[in-house]
Design an enzyme around this catalytic site. Structure first.
Site, PDB file in Angstrom:
ATOM      1  N   SER A   1       0.885  -1.159   0.030  1.00 35.07           N
ATOM      2  CA  SER A   1       0.427   0.592   0.057  1.00 35.07           C
ATOM      3  C   SER A   1       1.289   1.120  -0.238  1.00 35.07           C
ATOM      4  O   SER A   1       1.210   1.185  -0.732  1.00 35.07           O
ATOM      5  CB  SER A   1      -0.835   0.071   1.561  1.00 35.07           C
TER       6      SER A   1
ATOM      7  N   ASP B   1     -10.317  -4.779  -5.057  1.00 35.47           N
ATOM      8  CA  ASP B   1      -9.888  -3.639  -3.382  1.00 35.47           C
ATOM      9  C   ASP B   1     -10.579  -2.332  -3.313  1.00 35.47           C
ATOM     10  O   ASP B   1     -10.939  -1.214  -4.140  1.00 35.47           O
ATOM     11  CB  ASP B   1      -8.549  -3.544  -4.174  1.00 35.47           C
TER      12      ASP B   1
ATOM     13  N   HIS C   1      -7.222  -5.644   0.192  1.00 35.16           N
ATOM     14  CA  HIS C   1      -6.215  -4.432  -0.051  1.00 35.16           C
ATOM     15  C   HIS C   1      -5.065  -5.229   0.908  1.00 35.16           C
ATOM     16  O   HIS C   1      -3.816  -4.302   1.134  1.00 35.16           O
ATOM     17  CB  HIS C   1      -6.967  -3.470   0.505  1.00 35.16           C
TER      18      HIS C   1
END
Length: 271
Positions: free
Chosen positions: A98, A221, A249
């Site tokens: 991320s 996601d 995610h």
């Protein structure tokens, strides 16, 4: 002057495995190195793994947290380069989850000699919608409301965000693990990191990337859609995009075997 010992203690650096290739595993917002526990068994037999906690996360030295340093992702990138310097690392394959994908890019652009490649798990250079050419998934007002919820009801914020991030099909145990990680983070640290994560725009870094990259995007996601992955792939030279048959995610937690297979195949092809 930061000594090797101080950096290792500050960022709770741990090293496992003994392979010839070094992978640095960098956790995402609200997490710590414990979140890699499902992927580590898939990788430690083949690689040397460097794990750490950003200052303010996990078992890092909380007294080292400075709001002025960590209110932008550049401060977290300095953690990464400090660790590389302390351990004298080179040819590092940076595995970021991320927001750490952006942090890794910042670190690699600043110190390209330390890095070999990027492996980006559910990356997003910008979570904000920037019409007409870019849609990161969120309006600024929505994110401001989310940050406001942190002030009003921190536990409620964690319990709301965790299932959204993990995906609807995820087990209650994994959702609870992420929620607990959120709740264990000091609220000031979490809010500072959240603003640096969700209100930043690092799209300009993508064309500057000096190293090859593997982009692992989840096909479902709510934080980083496949369209975001395609945008990164189009803007980032020497990148390979793989849209995974997965939801959520945090696919390094929910689909570790699938993620490990992609990492192994890609690194094997880079001999």
């Amino acid at each position: 002057m930061l000594t090797k010992e101080r950096v290792i203690a500050r960022n709770n650096v741990t090293v496992v495995g003994s392979g010839n290739k070094t992978l640095m595993l960098a956790h995402g917002f609200g997490c710590d190195q414990h979140m890699w526990q499902y992927l580590i068994p898939q990788l430690e037999e083949h690689y040397t793994l460097v794990l750490f906690d950003y200052v303010g996360s996990g078992q890092s030295t909380i007294s080292a947290f400075s709001e002025s340093r960590y209110n932008t992702l550049e401060g977290y990138a300095r953690d990464v380069t400090d660790i590389c310097d302390a351990l004298n690392l080179s040819e590092v394959h940076f595995v970021g989850h991320s927001v750490s994908c952006n942090i890794g890019l910042l670190a690699a652009i600043a110190s390209p000699e330390r890095f070999a490649s990027h492996i980006m798990i559910c990356p997003s250079p910008c979570f904000l919608n920037m019409p007409p050419n870019y849609y990161g998934g969120f309006e600024r007002s929505d994110l401001e409301e989310l940050i406001g919820l942190m002030d009003r009801n921190y536990i409620g914020w964690a319990n709301y965000l965790a299932p959204l991030i993990m995906g609807s099909g995820t087990s209650h145990a994994l959702i609870g693990e992420l929620s607990s990680s959120f709740c264990s983070t000091d609220p000031l640290v979490a809010k500072t990191f959240a603003r640096a994560t969700f209100f930043s725009d690092y799209r300009h870094l993508l064309p500057q990337a000096k190293h090859a990259a593997l982009l692992l995007q989840s096909e479902v996601d709510s934080l980083a859609s496949p369209e975001v992955g395609r945008y990164i792939h189009a803007q980032m030279p020497h990148s390979t995009l793989r849209v995974m048959v997965s939801e959520g995610h945090c696919i390094h937690m929910t689909h570790p075997e699938l993620v490990a297979r992609e990492i192994n195949a890609w690194l094997e092809g880079r001999r």
